[in-house]
Write a protein that holds these residues in place. Sequence first.
Motif, short mmCIF file in Angstrom:
data_model
loop_
_atom_site.label_atom_id
_atom_site.label_comp_id
_atom_site.label_asym_id
_atom_site.label_seq_id
_atom_site.Cartn_x
_atom_site.Cartn_y
_atom_site.Cartn_z
N LEU A 1 12.19 -4.80 2.78
CA LEU A 1 11.38 -4.24 3.85
C LEU A 1 11.03 -2.79 3.57
O LEU A 1 9.90 -2.34 3.82
N CYS A 2 12.00 -2.05 3.03
CA CYS A 2 11.79 -0.64 2.73
C CYS A 2 10.75 -0.46 1.63
O CYS A 2 9.80 0.31 1.77
N VAL A 3 10.92 -1.19 0.53
CA VAL A 3 9.97 -1.09 -0.57
C VAL A 3 8.59 -1.59 -0.14
O VAL A 3 7.56 -0.99 -0.45
N GLY A 4 8.58 -2.70 0.63
CA GLY A 4 7.30 -3.20 1.13
C GLY A 4 6.61 -2.19 2.03
O GLY A 4 5.38 -2.05 2.00
N GLY A 5 7.40 -1.47 2.86
CA GLY A 5 6.82 -0.45 3.71
C GLY A 5 6.20 0.68 2.93
O GLY A 5 5.13 1.19 3.27
N VAL A 6 6.88 1.08 1.85
CA VAL A 6 6.33 2.14 1.00
C VAL A 6 5.03 1.68 0.34
O VAL A 6 4.04 2.40 0.31
N LEU A 7 5.05 0.44 -0.17
CA LEU A 7 3.84 -0.08 -0.81
C LEU A 7 2.70 -0.20 0.19
O LEU A 7 1.55 0.11 -0.11
N TRP A 8 3.03 -0.67 1.39
CA TRP A 8 2.00 -0.83 2.42
C TRP A 8 1.51 0.53 2.92
O TRP A 8 0.30 0.75 3.09
N GLY A 9 2.44 1.44 3.14
CA GLY A 9 2.07 2.74 3.65
C GLY A 9 1.21 3.55 2.71
O GLY A 9 0.38 4.34 3.14
N THR A 10 1.41 3.37 1.42
CA THR A 10 0.59 4.09 0.45
C THR A 10 -0.69 3.34 0.10
O THR A 10 -1.46 3.79 -0.74
N GLY A 11 -0.92 2.19 0.75
CA GLY A 11 -2.18 1.49 0.59
C GLY A 11 -2.30 0.59 -0.60
O GLY A 11 -3.34 -0.05 -0.80
#
Length: 306
Positions: free
Chosen positions: A278-288
């Motif tokens: 979830l954390c890595v996915g959030g970073v990937l999603w947040g940075t577009g």
Amino acid sequence: MKGFVIPERWRGTPLLMASSLMFAFMALFARMLSGQLSVGQIVCGRFVVGLLFLAVYYPVVGRRPRLGRPGLWALRGIFGGASVYLYFVCIERLAVGPAVLLNSCWPIYGAILGFFFLEERVSGHLLGGLVAATLGAGLVIWATSLEMTATISSFGIGAWAGVLSAMLSGAAVVAMRALRNETDAATVFLSFCSFGLLFGLPFAINDWRPLSTDTVLLLLGVGLFSAVAQMVFTYAMGYVTTAMGGVGSQITPVFSWVLGALFLAEPMAPLAILGALLCVGGVLWGTGILGRLLVPSPKPSAPPTP
């Protein structure tokens, strides 16, 4: 082939992956030193090796440091040095995988700071990514606390140190990204090592522990892997944005978790793994980046036939 130019994205991304693996080994060696040396000694060992590396590097390449803007150069080192100290505090109190993961949330903070100070474009997914990464980090902290036998106070210090380390890392990378356009990777690394050593020295003197052959070898491993990884990472940041640099480094927690499990038999709780994803996915999603991977840009239409 004559005239062939490697796209800039391919100059940066593979180098980021290589630096991530080296950073993971650095974290592994630092964890092995936990309890044998103080955090201040580990920090100083890392930066002393880095300075020795630069003492050889500059004469070999025949260059001299180019500071660019001295104030910005100093800020990069101050933010970076404080971040490393807190990062090693986190590693000392947590397992390698969770500690590295908490520090690896820095791209979210770096993307926010990059937007305000470098005017770098950030997608509208940033807020959602920040929420997801925060929830993921919370799950990792909770799952790790259930697995560990450390005291609650000690664990809390480690968790908060990891969060603050990520924030300072984001600030340091933004300063590095701005400075990288007017100087070189070695000069940026010189700031990191110089101010990092000054930051860690009082802590090392206050809690000095005797050295042995094993601890010296591990310290050399921390320093050498850190020096090469940081040089490669700094060079790669000349070809990517702050957000993209954060995305490329997200493989570091994966490497760290695997190394910790293989060499230190550290637990991999299912809840912590879920939080990591979830954390890595959030970073990937947040940075577009995740959105562009899931929804590729349409291919340009062919020109009309005359």
